[in-house]
Design a protein around this motif. Structure first.
Motif, mmCIF file in Angstrom:
data_model
loop_
_atom_site.group_PDB
_atom_site.id
_atom_site.type_symbol
_atom_site.label_atom_id
_atom_site.label_comp_id
_atom_site.label_asym_id
_atom_site.label_seq_id
_atom_site.Cartn_x
_atom_site.Cartn_y
_atom_site.Cartn_z
ATOM 1 N N THR A 5 0.380 -0.746 -0.523
ATOM 2 C CA THR A 5 0.011 -0.686 -1.975
ATOM 3 C C THR A 5 -1.291 0.617 -1.960
ATOM 4 O O THR A 5 -2.227 -0.239 -0.866
ATOM 5 C CB THR A 5 0.049 -2.625 -2.732
ATOM 6 O OG1 THR A 5 1.258 -3.032 -2.484
ATOM 7 C CG2 THR A 5 -1.174 -2.352 -3.565
ATOM 8 N N ARG A 7 -5.208 0.690 -4.444
ATOM 9 C CA ARG A 7 -5.497 -0.212 -4.857
ATOM 10 C C ARG A 7 -6.718 1.207 -5.358
ATOM 11 O O ARG A 7 -8.010 1.906 -4.902
ATOM 12 C CB ARG A 7 -6.129 -0.898 -4.959
ATOM 13 C CG ARG A 7 -7.104 -1.746 -5.242
ATOM 14 C CD ARG A 7 -7.413 -2.973 -5.266
ATOM 15 N NE ARG A 7 -5.953 -4.327 -5.389
ATOM 16 C CZ ARG A 7 -5.839 -5.785 -5.082
ATOM 17 N NH1 ARG A 7 -6.981 -5.557 -4.344
ATOM 18 N NH2 ARG A 7 -5.062 -5.718 -5.156
ATOM 19 N N ASP A 20 -3.367 -0.586 -9.108
ATOM 20 C CA ASP A 20 -2.511 -1.057 -7.801
ATOM 21 C C ASP A 20 -1.347 -0.183 -8.240
ATOM 22 O O ASP A 20 -0.528 -0.737 -8.831
ATOM 23 C CB ASP A 20 -2.041 -1.893 -7.887
ATOM 24 C CG ASP A 20 -3.030 -3.185 -6.796
ATOM 25 O OD1 ASP A 20 -3.788 -2.665 -6.839
ATOM 26 O OD2 ASP A 20 -3.279 -3.769 -6.835
ATOM 27 N N ASN A 22 2.102 1.033 -5.970
ATOM 28 C CA ASN A 22 3.401 1.519 -5.008
ATOM 29 C C ASN A 22 3.640 2.384 -4.893
ATOM 30 O O ASN A 22 4.414 3.252 -5.637
ATOM 31 C CB ASN A 22 4.122 0.523 -5.046
ATOM 32 C CG ASN A 22 3.885 -1.136 -5.330
ATOM 33 O OD1 ASN A 22 2.692 -1.430 -4.368
ATOM 34 N ND2 ASN A 22 4.476 -2.274 -5.832
ATOM 35 N N PRO A 84 -3.779 -4.166 0.237
ATOM 36 C CA PRO A 84 -3.990 -2.861 -0.545
ATOM 37 C C PRO A 84 -4.637 -2.377 0.171
ATOM 38 O O PRO A 84 -6.112 -2.421 0.640
ATOM 39 C CB PRO A 84 -3.816 -3.272 -1.986
ATOM 40 C CG PRO A 84 -3.396 -4.714 -1.578
ATOM 41 C CD PRO A 84 -3.663 -5.453 -0.132
ATOM 42 N N THR A 86 -7.734 0.688 -0.904
ATOM 43 C CA THR A 86 -8.606 0.442 -1.749
ATOM 44 C C THR A 86 -9.127 1.879 -1.474
ATOM 45 O O THR A 86 -9.706 2.807 -0.761
ATOM 46 C CB THR A 86 -9.952 0.056 -1.984
ATOM 47 O OG1 THR A 86 -10.525 0.227 -0.446
ATOM 48 C CG2 THR A 86 -9.845 -1.184 -2.494
#
Lengths: 249, 259
Positions: A5, A7, A20, A22, A84, A86
């Motif tokens: 993931t 972000r 988010d 994927n 996730p 970022t």
């Protein structure tokens, strides 16, 4: 193929939110590959600045997991993909859209710095002679690709927004490249102390940490410049020494 | 695809998107420096157990005033307050050298002032003056503390030499090696100083034509690249050297004679 993931900050003029995405990841991929994949498959309007994909142009600067990095040089296997990842635009500059910021302030700062001013030519044909060992020190500074990650991480610019009073690590490196050049006879020390604000640097070495070219910004550029400023403005013995010896550098 | 509302321009103490344990390094620096300051302050005010045989604690060297035949200028003047020890009289010099050291400045600005707590981590204060106004502008006197630190190295070298002589006979004790290690580490730390690097050659744009100066500059630069390492090793060692002499003097530890 594994998925992870990402972000990513979406929005413009500092208004927006993280979204988010994927994405499938494979061995050898870098963050910029993923951003391009997301742009191609999920978010065609995602704004991202990039060019060489080889860590040479300094265009794809962003903040990955909170640290300023080049997206094209950040391999996914260096990141924890179970959480996730970022990806944000740089914080020290005005935000334009998504991952793109306006870095034009840097171009204006560069124009403030007195240009290279060589001594009179050494030879009748108008050329100079320089020993290799004398240019080696400034050659380190010429590795800079102007990605502005050091400007972004510098808390004086990022946190305190003192762009009017401080030129930032990138341009202290530029001044060092000029001041320490064996041919240059220009004098930028007064500017360093006043309008360039070298006294605002408190040597946290964050700029050195994020430099993708591995330039020892603090140790080899900023501190030597601080010492030259001390020579000129704060050290009475050094002043006396200069009076009696007329020291040439 | 999901959505999370987080403002881009965040501020506030400790706020960051960093996923690593960024607080470990400043916390370690805070604990390390605090432990040293507390121990050094305690040891400096003790005024006893700083000599054992030929060993003299580095916190008390030079012993300007002290016991007969030991203080450089004789016994401590009677008008001096009782809390003033030989260490109190001299520790301002090496202490000032470390406080104004470029490495330590960066480290304690982060660890003690949170200015910033770590790279890209939010700060507690909005106002920032840096090192261009009082009091931090005083950091510019670092090179003067360097001159004192170089003098202290000579004095500590003399102490190490004395530590090889037990009642007039050559010998080596574990304390000799401790004081020697302390001297070596302090020398590596002092000779890697940024100000020294500037003074021996960094102030010049051209070092060609001055091979000796260039060689010295390169040596100092080499140590300078490990300044952080020597800053911590020498800090630990100087405290350990005092502790070693102190515990031997108190009879808690026994000094092993090697030769």
């Amino acid at each position: 193929m594994a998925t992870a993931t990402f972000r990513i900050w979406r929005g413009d003029k500092a208004q927006g939110q993280f979204r988010d995405y994927n994405a499938e990841v494979a061995a050898g991929m870098v963050v910029l590959d993923v951003v391009h994949q997301i742009q191609m498959e999920q978010a065609g309007d995602l704004a991202v600045r990039w060019n060489c994909k080889a860590g040479r142009c300094g265009s794809c600067s962003a903040e990955i997991n909170g640290m300023p990095k080049l997206m094209c040089m950040t391999r996914l296997n260096t990141l924890a993909l179970d959480k996730p990842v970022t990806i944000e635009p740089m914080k020290a500059f005005p935000h334009l859209k998504d991952l793109v910021t306006d870095v034009s302030w840097n171009y204006k700062v560069k124009q403030l710095i007195p240009k290279f001013k060589p001594r009179p030519a050494d030879a009748p044909d108008g050329t100079w002679r320089i020993a290799q060992e004398d240019v080696e020190r400034v050659q380190e500074f010429r590795k800079c690709i102007e990605c502005y990650l050091c400007q972004d991480v510098c808390h004086v610019l990022r946190e305190h927004k003192m762009q009017e009073q401080f030129i930032g690590p990138r341009f202290l490196v530029h001044v060092a490249a000029l001041e320490m050049h064996p041919l240059d006879v220009g004098d930028r020390l007064k500017d360093l102390r006043t309008q360039f604000g070298i006294g605002l640097c408190n040597i946290t070495k964050c700029c050195t940490k994020v430099c993708p070219e591995g330039i020892a910004i603090t140790d080899n550029a900023i501190i030597p410049l601080k010492e030259r400023v001390v020579d000129r403005f704060f050290d009475p013995l050094s002043k006396l020494f200069r009076v009696f010896t007329a020291t040439k550098t | 695809m999901s959505q999370i509302d987080v403002p881009l321009s965040r501020s506030g103490f400790g706020r960051t998107q960093r996923a690593d344990n960024w607080w470990i390094q400043p916390l370690a620096v805070f604990l390390g420096l605090s432990a040293f300051i507390i121990y050094a302050t305690w040891a400096a005010f003790q005024g006893q157990h700083f000599r054992f045989g030929p060993y003299l604690s580095p916190f008390y060297s030079p012993e300007l005033f002290g016991a007969p035949n030991q203080g450089w200028f004789g016994p401590m003047p009677s008008w001096m307050p009782a809390w003033v020890t030989a260490a109190v009289l001299i520790l301002w010099a090496p202490g000032g050298f470390r406080v104004t050291c470029y490495y330590y400045r960066g480290a304690y600005y982060k660890a003690f002032w949170a200015d910033p707590p770590s790279c890209t981590v939010g700060e507690p204060r909005k106002r920032y003056l840096g090192e261009r106004s009082f009091p931090l502008i005083l950091q510019n006197i670092h090179r003067y503390f360097l001159y004192f630190a170089l003098l202290f190295l000579i004095i500590l070298a003399r102490d190490v030499w004395n530590a090889f002589w037990f009642n007039g006979r050559f010998g080596i004790g574990l304390g000799t090696l401790v004081l020697l290690a302390n001297l070596v580490l302090l020398t590596c730390y002092t000779f890697g100083c940024h100000s020294l690097r500037h003074i021996v050659g960094g102030f010049r744009d051209r070092l060609s034509g001055a091979p000796t100066r260039k060689r010295v500059y390169e040596c100092v630069s080499c140590l300078n690249r490990r300044h952080l390492l020597f800053a911590w090793c020498s800090l630990f060692m100087v405290a350990f050297a005092d502790l070693y002499v102190r515990l031997c003097s108190m009879g808690v530890w026994r000094d092993w004679r090697i030769v």
